[in-house]
Design a protein around this motif. Structure first.
Motif, PDB file in Angstrom:
ATOM      1  N   ALA A  23      -2.068   2.828  -1.938  1.00 26.18           N
ATOM      2  CA  ALA A  23      -2.418   4.135  -2.526  1.00 26.18           C
ATOM      3  C   ALA A  23      -1.625   5.262  -1.858  1.00 26.18           C
ATOM      4  N   ILE A  24      -1.478   5.182  -0.546  1.00 22.13           N
ATOM      5  CA  ILE A  24      -0.682   6.178   0.189  1.00 22.13           C
ATOM      6  C   ILE A  24       0.774   6.108  -0.248  1.00 22.13           C
ATOM      7  N   PHE A  25       1.305   4.902  -0.356  1.00 22.92           N
ATOM      8  CA  PHE A  25       2.694   4.753  -0.769  1.00 22.92           C
ATOM      9  C   PHE A  25       2.925   5.392  -2.137  1.00 22.92           C
ATOM     10  N   LYS A  26       2.041   5.087  -3.074  1.00 15.91           N
ATOM     11  CA  LYS A  26       2.188   5.646  -4.426  1.00 15.91           C
ATOM     12  C   LYS A  26       2.075   7.168  -4.412  1.00 15.91           C
ATOM     13  N   ALA A  27       1.121   7.692  -3.654  1.00 13.57           N
ATOM     14  CA  ALA A  27       0.934   9.147  -3.599  1.00 13.57           C
ATOM     15  C   ALA A  27       2.140   9.853  -2.990  1.00 13.57           C
ATOM     16  N   THR A  28       2.756   9.230  -1.993  1.00 15.41           N
ATOM     17  CA  THR A  28       3.864   9.887  -1.295  1.00 15.41           C
ATOM     18  C   THR A  28       5.187   9.817  -2.049  1.00 15.41           C
ATOM     19  N   LYS A  29       5.250   8.992  -3.078  1.00 16.42           N
ATOM     20  CA  LYS A  29       6.486   8.903  -3.862  1.00 16.42           C
ATOM     21  C   LYS A  29       6.843  10.235  -4.518  1.00 16.42           C
ATOM     22  N   SER A  30       5.843  11.077  -4.728  1.00 17.36           N
ATOM     23  CA  SER A  30       6.094  12.367  -5.375  1.00 17.36           C
ATOM     24  C   SER A  30       6.224  13.519  -4.381  1.00 17.36           C
ATOM     25  N   PHE A  31       6.165  13.228  -3.083  1.00 16.26           N
ATOM     26  CA  PHE A  31       6.326  14.291  -2.086  1.00 16.26           C
ATOM     27  C   PHE A  31       7.756  14.841  -2.156  1.00 16.26           C
ATOM     28  N   PRO A  32       7.936  16.093  -1.779  1.00 16.07           N
ATOM     29  CA  PRO A  32       9.286  16.681  -1.804  1.00 16.07           C
ATOM     30  C   PRO A  32      10.258  15.922  -0.894  1.00 16.07           C
ATOM     31  N   ARG A  33      11.495  15.919  -1.295  1.00 20.48           N
ATOM     32  CA  ARG A  33      12.536  15.217  -0.535  1.00 20.48           C
ATOM     33  C   ARG A  33      12.625  15.709   0.913  1.00 20.48           C
ATOM     34  N   GLU A  34      12.422  16.988   1.125  1.00 22.92           N
ATOM     35  CA  GLU A  34      12.530  17.516   2.493  1.00 22.92           C
ATOM     36  C   GLU A  34      11.438  16.982   3.416  1.00 22.92           C
ATOM     37  N   GLU A  35      10.414  16.356   2.852  1.00 24.02           N
ATOM     38  CA  GLU A  35       9.345  15.756   3.663  1.00 24.02           C
ATOM     39  C   GLU A  35       9.600  14.276   3.965  1.00 24.02           C
ATOM     40  N   MET A  36      10.696  13.721   3.438  1.00 22.46           N
ATOM     41  CA  MET A  36      10.946  12.292   3.570  1.00 22.46           C
ATOM     42  C   MET A  36      10.888  11.800   5.019  1.00 22.46           C
ATOM     43  N   PHE A  37      11.466  12.522   5.948  1.00 18.13           N
ATOM     44  CA  PHE A  37      11.537  12.064   7.333  1.00 18.13           C
ATOM     45  C   PHE A  37      10.485  12.719   8.219  1.00 18.13           C
ATOM     46  N   SER A  38       9.523  13.372   7.603  1.00 17.03           N
ATOM     47  CA  SER A  38       8.446  13.961   8.389  1.00 17.03           C
ATOM     48  C   SER A  38       7.099  13.511   7.830  1.00 17.03           C
ATOM     49  N   LEU A  39       6.487  14.301   6.984  1.00 17.61           N
ATOM     50  CA  LEU A  39       5.154  13.981   6.499  1.00 17.61           C
ATOM     51  C   LEU A  39       5.103  12.642   5.764  1.00 17.61           C
ATOM     52  N   THR A  40       6.035  12.400   4.874  1.00 22.35           N
ATOM     53  CA  THR A  40       6.036  11.142   4.115  1.00 22.35           C
ATOM     54  C   THR A  40       6.101   9.948   5.064  1.00 22.35           C
ATOM     55  N   ASP A  41       7.032   9.993   6.002  1.00 24.65           N
ATOM     56  CA  ASP A  41       7.196   8.903   6.954  1.00 24.65           C
ATOM     57  C   ASP A  41       5.948   8.738   7.820  1.00 24.65           C
ATOM     58  N   GLN A  42       5.397   9.837   8.308  1.00 25.48           N
ATOM     59  CA  GLN A  42       4.243   9.775   9.204  1.00 25.48           C
ATOM     60  C   GLN A  42       3.040   9.131   8.529  1.00 25.48           C
ATOM     61  N   VAL A  43       2.710   9.596   7.316  1.00 22.14           N
ATOM     62  CA  VAL A  43       1.506   9.082   6.656  1.00 22.14           C
ATOM     63  C   VAL A  43       1.697   7.636   6.203  1.00 22.14           C
ATOM     64  N   ARG A  44       2.898   7.279   5.808  1.00 15.72           N
ATOM     65  CA  ARG A  44       3.145   5.880   5.448  1.00 15.72           C
ATOM     66  C   ARG A  44       3.017   4.977   6.663  1.00 15.72           C
ATOM     67  N   ARG A  45       3.584   5.412   7.786  1.00 16.58           N
ATOM     68  CA  ARG A  45       3.543   4.579   8.991  1.00 16.58           C
ATOM     69  C   ARG A  45       2.128   4.425   9.523  1.00 16.58           C
TER      70      ARG A  45
END
Length: 124
Positions: A23-45
């Motif tokens: 569910a987290i993975f699917k939700a984060t697919k729509s996060f802004p590109r600038e969050e890829m190496f910060s918020l997106t990465d953190q919540v996925r990990r």
């Protein structure tokens, strides 16, 4: 009568952790590109680490203190996931309904982990 648990993969808490991870993975697919190496990465990990720590705990179940320690790590990663999803909602990357759904999943997993930590001898 419940079936015998022979692997961490048989644990309902592990299954629910994997559901949360997806569910987290699917939700984060729509996060802004600038969050890829910060918020997106953190919540996925952090969300992925919940299941990983449960699987490690299973391997250490013969030693109650180690078992509880790894379950505590799983719970810590779960709480970190809740932090990051809360920030995602604050930044309008997910809506309140999505956050509520994720929090319900997290709370259920947390309760299961808590019960396991209270009775580690049930898993030896």
């Amino acid at each position: 009568m419940s079936e015998r648990i022979t692997s961490f993969q048989d644990l309902r808490v592990y299954y629910e952790a994997c559901v949360l991870d997806l569910a987290i993975f699917k939700a984060t697919k729509s996060f802004p590109r600038e969050e890829m190496f910060s918020l997106t990465d953190q919540v996925r990990r952090s969300s992925r680490s919940v299941g990983a720590n449960i699987s490690e705990a299973w391997a250490k179940r013969r030693y109650p203190a180690h078992f509880v320690s790894k379950l505590t790590c799983a719970d810590g990663e779960l709480q970190e996931t809740r932090h990051w999803t809360g920030r995602a909602c604050a930044f309008d990357y997910i809506d309140q309904a999505a956050l509520d759904d994720l929090n319900i999943k997290c709370a259920a997993i947390g309760r299961m982990l808590g019960k396991m930590m209270q009775s580690p001898e049930d898993f030896t």
